[in-house]
Design a protein around this motif. Structure first.
Motif, short mmCIF file in Angstrom:
data_model
loop_
_atom_site.label_atom_id
_atom_site.label_comp_id
_atom_site.label_asym_id
_atom_site.label_seq_id
_atom_site.Cartn_x
_atom_site.Cartn_y
_atom_site.Cartn_z
N ALA A 7 0.83 -1.21 0.00
CA ALA A 7 0.00 0.00 0.00
C ALA A 7 0.87 1.26 0.00
O ALA A 7 0.55 2.24 -0.70
CB ALA A 7 -0.93 -0.01 1.21
N THR A 8 1.95 1.23 0.75
CA THR A 8 2.86 2.38 0.80
C THR A 8 3.52 2.61 -0.55
O THR A 8 3.63 3.75 -1.02
CB THR A 8 3.92 2.17 1.89
OG1 THR A 8 3.27 1.96 3.14
CG2 THR A 8 4.85 3.36 1.99
N ALA A 9 3.97 1.53 -1.19
CA ALA A 9 4.61 1.64 -2.50
C ALA A 9 3.64 2.18 -3.55
O ALA A 9 3.99 3.07 -4.34
CB ALA A 9 5.17 0.29 -2.93
N VAL A 10 2.43 1.67 -3.57
CA VAL A 10 1.42 2.13 -4.53
C VAL A 10 1.07 3.60 -4.28
O VAL A 10 0.96 4.39 -5.22
CB VAL A 10 0.16 1.24 -4.48
CG1 VAL A 10 -0.98 1.84 -5.27
CG2 VAL A 10 0.49 -0.16 -5.00
N THR A 11 0.91 3.97 -3.02
CA THR A 11 0.60 5.36 -2.68
C THR A 11 1.74 6.29 -3.09
O THR A 11 1.51 7.37 -3.64
CB THR A 11 0.34 5.50 -1.17
OG1 THR A 11 -0.73 4.62 -0.81
CG2 THR A 11 -0.02 6.92 -0.80
N GLY A 12 2.98 5.88 -2.85
CA GLY A 12 4.13 6.69 -3.23
C GLY A 12 4.23 6.88 -4.74
O GLY A 12 4.47 7.99 -5.22
N LEU A 13 4.06 5.80 -5.48
CA LEU A 13 4.10 5.90 -6.95
C LEU A 13 2.95 6.75 -7.48
O LEU A 13 3.13 7.55 -8.40
CB LEU A 13 4.07 4.50 -7.57
CG LEU A 13 5.35 3.69 -7.42
CD1 LEU A 13 5.14 2.27 -7.91
CD2 LEU A 13 6.49 4.35 -8.17
N GLY A 14 1.78 6.58 -6.90
CA GLY A 14 0.63 7.39 -7.32
C GLY A 14 0.86 8.87 -7.06
O GLY A 14 0.55 9.71 -7.90
N THR A 15 1.41 9.19 -5.90
CA THR A 15 1.70 10.59 -5.57
C THR A 15 2.73 11.17 -6.54
O THR A 15 2.58 12.30 -7.02
CB THR A 15 2.22 10.69 -4.13
OG1 THR A 15 1.24 10.15 -3.25
CG2 THR A 15 2.52 12.13 -3.75
N ALA A 16 3.77 10.39 -6.83
CA ALA A 16 4.79 10.86 -7.78
C ALA A 16 4.18 11.12 -9.16
O ALA A 16 4.49 12.12 -9.80
CB ALA A 16 5.92 9.84 -7.87
N LEU A 17 3.31 10.24 -9.59
CA LEU A 17 2.67 10.42 -10.91
C LEU A 17 1.79 11.67 -10.93
O LEU A 17 1.81 12.43 -11.90
CB LEU A 17 1.83 9.19 -11.26
CG LEU A 17 2.61 7.99 -11.75
CD1 LEU A 17 1.68 6.79 -11.94
CD2 LEU A 17 3.32 8.31 -13.05
N VAL A 18 1.03 11.91 -9.87
CA VAL A 18 0.17 13.09 -9.81
C VAL A 18 1.00 14.37 -9.85
O VAL A 18 0.62 15.35 -10.49
CB VAL A 18 -0.72 13.04 -8.54
CG1 VAL A 18 -1.39 14.38 -8.29
CG2 VAL A 18 -1.75 11.94 -8.66
N ILE A 19 2.15 14.36 -9.20
CA ILE A 19 3.00 15.55 -9.16
C ILE A 19 3.70 15.78 -10.51
O ILE A 19 3.78 16.90 -11.00
CB ILE A 19 4.04 15.44 -8.03
CG1 ILE A 19 3.31 15.52 -6.67
CG2 ILE A 19 5.10 16.52 -8.14
CD1 ILE A 19 4.19 15.19 -5.50
N VAL A 20 4.17 14.71 -11.14
CA VAL A 20 4.96 14.83 -12.37
C VAL A 20 4.08 14.96 -13.61
O VAL A 20 4.48 15.61 -14.58
CB VAL A 20 5.91 13.61 -12.50
CG1 VAL A 20 6.58 13.58 -13.85
CG2 VAL A 20 6.95 13.63 -11.40
N LEU A 21 2.90 14.39 -13.59
CA LEU A 21 2.05 14.34 -14.78
C LEU A 21 1.78 15.70 -15.43
O LEU A 21 1.88 15.82 -16.66
CB LEU A 21 0.73 13.64 -14.44
CG LEU A 21 -0.13 13.24 -15.62
CD1 LEU A 21 0.62 12.26 -16.52
CD2 LEU A 21 -1.43 12.62 -15.15
#
Length: 88
Positions: A7-21
């Motif tokens: 859950a932590t890994a998925v949340t971290g990747l999702g947050t990175a995508l939202v910021i970079v997108l």
């Protein structure tokens, strides 16, 4: 692998995508890696206007190839990065 880690890994990747997108339109897929690798080589100094140990020693804008005790500033930086990463 525990559910918490996943859950932590998925949340971290999702947050990175939202910021970079928003900045990714018109860029190639691995543009962030090229940006970071290019930035690493831009400043050949021990410290550039940072509040850190090198600045405390008066090494602001000192060449990273200059020697501090036995090793260069660059080598000291790599040593401490490896030690902190291994500790973490």
């Amino acid at each position: 692998m525990s559910n918490t880690f996943l859950a932590t890994a998925v949340t971290g990747l999702g947050t990175a995508l939202v910021i970079v997108l928003p900045f990714s339109f018109g860029q190639e897929p691995l543009w962030t890696f090229k940006l970071f690798s290019g930035t690493i080589g831009e400043y050949p100094y021990a410290s550039v206007n940072a509040f850190n140990f090198y600045s405390l020693l008066g090494a602001n804008y000192a060449a990273d190839s200059a020697t501090l005790f036995v090793f260069s500033y660059h080598t000291w930086g790599m040593i401490f990065i490896v030690m902190i990463t291994a500790y973490a």
